[in-house]
Scaffold this motif. Structure first.
Motif, PDB file in Angstrom:
ATOM      1  N   GLY A 266       0.638  -1.256  -0.031  1.00 24.49           N
ATOM      2  CA  GLY A 266      -0.008  -0.088   0.038  1.00 24.49           C
ATOM      3  C   GLY A 266       0.859   1.184   0.037  1.00 24.49           C
ATOM      4  N   VAL A 267       1.895   1.333   0.631  1.00 21.96           N
ATOM      5  CA  VAL A 267       2.753   2.403   0.739  1.00 21.96           C
ATOM      6  C   VAL A 267       3.417   2.539  -0.514  1.00 21.96           C
ATOM      7  CG1 VAL A 267       5.138   3.064   1.660  1.00 21.96           C
ATOM      8  CG2 VAL A 267       3.257   2.460   3.260  1.00 21.96           C
ATOM      9  N   GLY A 268       3.755   1.598  -1.255  1.00 20.94           N
ATOM     10  CA  GLY A 268       4.427   1.742  -2.393  1.00 20.94           C
ATOM     11  C   GLY A 268       3.610   2.267  -3.480  1.00 20.94           C
ATOM     12  N   VAL A 269       2.286   1.886  -3.399  1.00 23.92           N
ATOM     13  CA  VAL A 269       1.254   2.365  -4.493  1.00 23.92           C
ATOM     14  C   VAL A 269       1.083   3.878  -4.269  1.00 23.92           C
ATOM     15  CG1 VAL A 269      -1.228   2.346  -4.976  1.00 23.92           C
ATOM     16  CG2 VAL A 269       0.106   0.235  -4.817  1.00 23.92           C
ATOM     17  N   GLY A 270       0.710   3.964  -2.835  1.00 30.23           N
ATOM     18  CA  GLY A 270       0.576   5.779  -2.509  1.00 30.23           C
ATOM     19  C   GLY A 270       1.639   6.467  -2.700  1.00 30.23           C
ATOM     20  N   VAL A 271       2.845   6.123  -2.449  1.00 22.54           N
ATOM     21  CA  VAL A 271       3.876   7.130  -2.133  1.00 22.54           C
ATOM     22  C   VAL A 271       4.333   7.232  -3.650  1.00 22.54           C
ATOM     23  CG1 VAL A 271       6.088   7.335  -1.503  1.00 22.54           C
ATOM     24  CG2 VAL A 271       4.597   6.764   0.196  1.00 22.54           C
ATOM     25  N   THR A 362      -2.465  16.429   1.865  1.00 19.07           N
ATOM     26  CA  THR A 362      -3.029  15.450   0.559  1.00 19.07           C
ATOM     27  C   THR A 362      -2.251  14.133   0.363  1.00 19.07           C
ATOM     28  OG1 THR A 362      -3.760  17.415  -0.253  1.00 19.07           O
ATOM     29  CG2 THR A 362      -3.776  15.585  -1.746  1.00 19.07           C
ATOM     30  N   VAL A 363      -1.030  14.242   0.268  1.00 20.14           N
ATOM     31  CA  VAL A 363      -0.423  12.905   0.129  1.00 20.14           C
ATOM     32  C   VAL A 363      -0.533  11.847   1.266  1.00 20.14           C
ATOM     33  CG1 VAL A 363       1.921  12.106   0.030  1.00 20.14           C
ATOM     34  CG2 VAL A 363       1.554  14.091  -1.374  1.00 20.14           C
ATOM     35  N   GLY A 364      -0.458  12.287   2.535  1.00 20.32           N
ATOM     36  CA  GLY A 364      -0.886  11.540   3.588  1.00 20.32           C
ATOM     37  C   GLY A 364      -2.263  11.007   3.496  1.00 20.32           C
ATOM     38  N   ALA A 365      -3.306  11.924   3.357  1.00 23.99           N
ATOM     39  CA  ALA A 365      -4.669  11.187   3.115  1.00 23.99           C
ATOM     40  C   ALA A 365      -4.754  10.336   2.126  1.00 23.99           C
ATOM     41  CB  ALA A 365      -5.537  12.414   2.731  1.00 23.99           C
ATOM     42  N   LEU A 366      -3.905  10.343   1.078  1.00 28.34           N
ATOM     43  CA  LEU A 366      -3.752   9.431  -0.032  1.00 28.34           C
ATOM     44  C   LEU A 366      -3.242   8.087   0.244  1.00 28.34           C
ATOM     45  CD1 LEU A 366      -4.194   8.641  -3.159  1.00 28.34           C
ATOM     46  CD2 LEU A 366      -1.737   9.562  -3.377  1.00 28.34           C
ATOM     47  N   CYS A 367      -2.154   8.280   1.138  1.00 27.51           N
ATOM     48  CA  CYS A 367      -1.579   6.945   1.570  1.00 27.51           C
ATOM     49  C   CYS A 367      -2.569   6.357   2.447  1.00 27.51           C
ATOM     50  CB  CYS A 367      -0.357   7.303   2.236  1.00 27.51           C
ATOM     51  SG  CYS A 367       0.877   7.828   0.987  1.00 27.51           S
ATOM     52  N   LEU A 369      -5.922   6.573   2.597  1.00 27.25           N
ATOM     53  CA  LEU A 369      -7.070   5.786   1.673  1.00 27.25           C
ATOM     54  C   LEU A 369      -6.536   4.454   0.980  1.00 27.25           C
ATOM     55  CD1 LEU A 369      -8.764   8.829  -0.181  1.00 27.25           C
ATOM     56  CD2 LEU A 369      -9.743   7.392   1.323  1.00 27.25           C
ATOM     57  N   VAL A 370      -5.264   4.417   0.590  1.00 24.50           N
ATOM     58  CA  VAL A 370      -4.817   3.194   0.054  1.00 24.50           C
ATOM     59  C   VAL A 370      -4.835   2.239   0.655  1.00 24.50           C
ATOM     60  CG1 VAL A 370      -2.866   2.195  -1.181  1.00 24.50           C
ATOM     61  CG2 VAL A 370      -3.590   4.360  -1.964  1.00 24.50           C
ATOM     62  N   ALA A 371      -4.214   2.586   2.309  1.00 24.89           N
ATOM     63  CA  ALA A 371      -4.083   1.686   3.427  1.00 24.89           C
ATOM     64  C   ALA A 371      -5.466   0.997   3.500  1.00 24.89           C
ATOM     65  CB  ALA A 371      -3.626   2.175   4.660  1.00 24.89           C
ATOM     66  N   VAL A 372      -6.714   1.677   3.512  1.00 21.84           N
ATOM     67  CA  VAL A 372      -8.055   1.248   4.064  1.00 21.84           C
ATOM     68  C   VAL A 372      -8.335   0.412   2.701  1.00 21.84           C
ATOM     69  CG1 VAL A 372     -10.408   1.868   3.978  1.00 21.84           C
ATOM     70  CG2 VAL A 372      -8.671   3.366   5.231  1.00 21.84           C
ATOM     71  N   ALA A 373      -8.223   0.856   1.556  1.00 24.27           N
ATOM     72  CA  ALA A 373      -8.538   0.003   0.454  1.00 24.27           C
ATOM     73  C   ALA A 373      -7.710  -1.348   0.352  1.00 24.27           C
ATOM     74  CB  ALA A 373      -8.099   0.596  -1.101  1.00 24.27           C
ATOM     75  N   MET A 374      -6.364  -1.404   0.875  1.00 25.34           N
ATOM     76  CA  MET A 374      -5.769  -2.425   0.696  1.00 25.34           C
ATOM     77  C   MET A 374      -6.279  -3.518   1.948  1.00 25.34           C
ATOM     78  SD  MET A 374      -3.012  -2.568  -1.095  1.00 25.34           S
ATOM     79  CE  MET A 374      -2.009  -3.782  -0.337  1.00 25.34           C
ATOM     80  N   ALA A 375      -6.612  -2.893   3.137  1.00 22.86           N
ATOM     81  CA  ALA A 375      -7.149  -3.519   4.328  1.00 22.86           C
ATOM     82  C   ALA A 375      -8.677  -4.358   3.632  1.00 22.86           C
ATOM     83  CB  ALA A 375      -7.488  -2.884   5.521  1.00 22.86           C
ATOM     84  N   VAL A 376      -9.403  -3.667   3.012  1.00 23.87           N
ATOM     85  CA  VAL A 376     -10.692  -4.463   2.665  1.00 23.87           C
ATOM     86  C   VAL A 376     -10.499  -5.379   1.324  1.00 23.87           C
ATOM     87  CG1 VAL A 376     -11.937  -2.830   3.981  1.00 23.87           C
ATOM     88  CG2 VAL A 376     -11.556  -2.245   1.648  1.00 23.87           C
TER      89      VAL A 376
END
Length: 812
Positions: A266-271, A362-367, A369-376
């Protein structure tokens, strides 16, 4: 939402390889975008529209040759003796070679500059002697020579003005008084924040590769291209501690790997997605690091919540796919809601009106959001691939055969344990509350003296070239030489060339008369004679209180009376810019804090359908927040435990750190509040006495919240060892904030307050109860629908329920 997530989890469990493949494809696209579209990250914090920025724009227009940025190079004789002629010649040759580099407009040879100054002083002294001799001759003349005397006095006046300017500039030196240290200057073609990383790296390499025997060469912050480590030994250690915590909680090594893999992908995708935009937007170098911090911390925690629920259901006999879907629909629902609170808090940083801060949010929020999407999605898919191996061997051996449907409320088992244990005593709750508030209040005391600023070379690691350059400059040229101010006098009318010298003296002496001014040197007039530029060296360093006051005093000189009229005084330079940035951020903090606190109250009222629970939760957040500010001030400004946390020189707190800490801690505090108090609310809604429900909810969520907090503290603490002082302070602030909020406020103070409030904690006016929407955070209606479907022998799907299950609350 719970039903949608239930379907999503089931779909991910049925097609795990497709889901995992999609995320890996997104990761590949992000890496490709970063490599092809990514630009240079900036290490310089600046804000357009500030007083400093306006003066810098004036200088850029009127003095184009000096509009580029510059950096200092310190040459110091290692034996402390005066630099030899051979060493001086080598320094001169080195600076000449650097001047030919791409992106460099020129260099300043300190020895040539000192020679010119000495020559000018000698010429003025000689002229003064000649004038005195001429006066003696005129006095001895038998006839009064009026014209000659008038001409002589005019020359004497010019010499006197030149001498006064030279005296005012005495403290502006390029070679130390003992001759052992010299300051070279590299002038870039672009402003410092716009200089390409390749240019700085080439210039630094030229100095580092040139070994001058017996000469220590050190570079200032403006020349060194500092790239923060996104992942280093400290971060690896933090992840190792997090992995150990996962193994302890989940009791299986294979299961503990899942949250780590989920968070890293998730970090890789978001960052990488964020870095792909760095080619078109100005992005601070700390921005992606903040995304990594948050992505790892929340990504591990959110995946842990779902895996923990899934394992409990498997141990109870629930089928694999049914368990994955139910865990996604219940714990996943809480994860989505918790993640959205963090996203909202971070996105709200845009309302501060400060561009780089909004981009960080914004970048933190994106990361997140990706973490939430990864979790579910990603986590359910991996759990499907692992099957029963997510349980340890003993758990698999004791697991029942294929179960009948067992969708019972999540807090049922915990309620049984709670009834056996009984609630805590009122006296103990009161004592816990008082002691907790006192401890956090004492820790918060240093925050009363917090000063905001931006780090200079003294804040870098002691072994770094930036720190050495700063230290040598302060020792041999005075602290103020590390942060000279650029002062401009914008005159009401153009000044004729013949009057410019007198005008310079007038302005210079007015500026030099201000407290804490060590030296003033005129730079010159603009071509139209309207703008006079000066270099002012303060007595103390760029982050000192006296220098901040000097900037204000100089600006307060407006309107400045001069020999030809009045002038408007402006101040620029790194010290002035840091002051402006810090003041603007300090002004934005109260409004942002009010927004976050108000948002906190609103969200919690909707979730818990109570007025007092949100109020106590928000007060607890504010208490832990100010305790965090106090700890940050004590370590980074006062210097307590400075060696432990790598603080080279205590100074002002990073100007945007309090705002960042407010946004992130708010979201994380609401996460822990949600996972703990929702269990209390559920127990109370199912008929337990209010005080017993507190114990039940605490026992139900305490273990996983403790583990989640340890993981977050470990991840954030890993960044304290970064090579960047900015990242070190952010890592410390977030680690301490989570530690204080999770372990003191959420696990001690909130249960104590809830116990003391009793039934009144859940009071809500009926009219407000009717207006608020039902937010089924824990997915209770989903569980009841599944239980009803199982009792009727129907497939385990909530779609077979009537779809109108009412959420039971304490107010209905």
């Amino acid at each position: 939402m719970a039903r949608f997530l239930h379907r999503l989890g089931r779909a991910a469990a049925h097609r795990p390889r497709s889901v995992i493949g999609v995320w890996l494809l997104l990761l590949a696209l992000g890496v490709t975008g970063f490599l092809t579209l990514g630009g240079t990250l900036s290490s310089q914090v600046s804000l357009p529209g500030t007083a400093t920025a306006r003066v810098a724009d004036q200088l850029s227009e009127e003095f184009p040759d000096a509009s580029g940025g510059s950096g200092t190079v310190v040459f110091h004789a290692e034996d402390g003796a005066p630099l030899t002629d051979e060493q001086r010649a080598a320094v001169t040759d080195l600076l000449a070679r650097v001047a030919e580099q791409d992106g460099v407009s020129g260099t300043v040879d300190p020895f040539a500059t000192e020679a010119q100054r000495e020559q000018q002083a000698a010429q003025l002294a000689g002229a003064q002697q000649q004038i005195e001799a001429a006066r003696a001759q005129l006095d001895a003349a038998p006839v009064a020579l009026v014209a000659e005397r008038a001409q002589l006095e005019a020359q004497a006046e010019q010499v006197d003005l030149g001498t006064r300017l030279l005296e005012a500039a005495e403290g502006v030196r390029q070679v130390s008084a003992d001759g052992s240290t010299a300051l070279g200057v590299v002038q870039f073609t672009e402003p410092v924040q716009e200089v390409a990383a390749e240019v700085k790296e080439a210039v630094a390499a030229e100095f580092e590769d040139a070994a001058i025997p017996g000469v220590q060469v050190e570079l200032s912050n403006e020349i060194v291209q500092t790239t923060p480590e996104i992942f280093g030994p400290g971060e690896a250690l933090g992840l190792l501690v997090a992995a150990i915590a996962l193994v302890v909680v989940l009791r299986t090594l294979l299961g503990a790997v899942v949250p780590l893999v989920s968070a890293v992908v998730g970090v890789g995708v978001g960052v990488t997605a964020a870095l792909s935009l760095s080619g078109v937007v100005d992005m601070l170098s700390i921005t992606p690091v903040l995304g990594v911090m948050l992505g790892l911390a929340v990504g591990i925690d959110y995946s842990l919540f779902i895996i923990n629920r899934h394992r409990a259901q498997l141990r109870g006999g629930t089928g694999l796919v049914d368990s994955i879907a139910l865990a996604t629909g219940t714990s996943g629902n809480a994860v989505v809601f918790a993640g959205l609170t963090v996203v909202i808090a971070l996105a709200a940083l845009n309302v501060t009106g400060i561009g780089f801060l909004g981009l960080m949010g914004t970048v933190g929020a994106l990361c997140v959001l990706v973490a939430v999407a990864m979790a579910v999605t990603f986590t359910p898919a991996v759990l499907s691939v692992l099957g029963l191996r997510v349980l340890n061997r003993r758990e698999r051996e004791h697991r029942d055969g294929p179960p009948k449907h067992r969708a019972v409320p999540a807090g049922a088992a915990a309620r049984g344990a709670g009834l056996l244990a009984g609630p805590t005593s009122t006296a103990r709750a009161a004592l816990t509350l008082v002691l907790g508030v006192v401890v956090l209040g004492v820790v918060a005391v240093p925050a009363l003296s917090m000063r905001l600023g931006l780090p200079d070379g003294s804040a870098e690691a002691r072994e770094s070239t930036q720190y050495q350059a700063f230290d040598l400059t302060a020792r041999y040229f005075g602290e103020g030489a590390n942060g000279p101010l650029l002062v401009v006098a914008d005159l009401a009318e153009p000044v004729a060339e013949a009057e410019q010298l007198a005008e310079q003296v007038s302005v210079v002496e007015s500026v030099a008369a201000q407290p804490d001014v060590a030296a003033v040197a005129p730079i010159g007039f603009s071509a139209d004679g309207r703008l006079l530029a000066l270099q002012v060296v303060p007595e103390e360093g760029p982050t000192s209180v006296s220098t901040e006051q000097l900037v204000r005093d100089l600006r307060d000189l407006t309107p400045l009376a001069t020999t030809t009229g009045e002038a408007t005084v402006g101040v620029a330079g790194s010290a002035s810019g840091n002051i402006d940035v810090s003041e603007q951020l300090a002004d934005a903090l109260p409004g942002y804090l009010a927004l976050v606190v108000g948002l906190s109250l609103l969200i919690l009222v909707v979730v818990f359908r109570s007025l007092l629970v949100p109020l106590t939760a928000t007060l607890g957040f504010v208490l832990s927040l100010f305790a965090t500010f106090g700890a940050i001030t004590a370590v980074f400004q006062w210097g307590w435990l400075s060696d432990v946390f790598g603080v080279s020189t205590p100074g002002p707190v990073l100007s945007f750190l309090p705002t960042i800490v407010v946004g992130i801690l708010f979201g994380l505090a609401m996460d822990y509040q949600l996972f703990l108090v929702s269990g209390m609310r559920e127990a109370y809604a199912h008929g337990e006495p209010a005080r017993q429900a507190v114990t039940t909810g605490l026992r139900a969520g305490r273990r996983v919240v403790v583990a989640a907090a340890i993981i977050m503290v470990s991840v954030f603490s890993g960044f304290i060892g970064s090579n960047s002082v900015i990242i070190r302070s952010v890592g410390f602030g977030l680690a301490f904030g989570v530690l204080a909020d999770a372990f003191v406020v959420r696990l001690l103070l909130i249960p104590a307050v809830m116990h003391l409030l009793g039934r009144s904690a859940w009071w809500l006016p009926r009219w407000l109860d009717r207006l608020l929407p039902d937010v089924d955070v824990e997915g209770a209606s989903l569980e009841r629908a599944l239980a009803r479907a199982g009792a009727q022998g129907e497939p385990s799907s909530p779609e077979h329920g009537d779809g109108h299950e009412e959420v039971v609350t304490g107010s209905r």
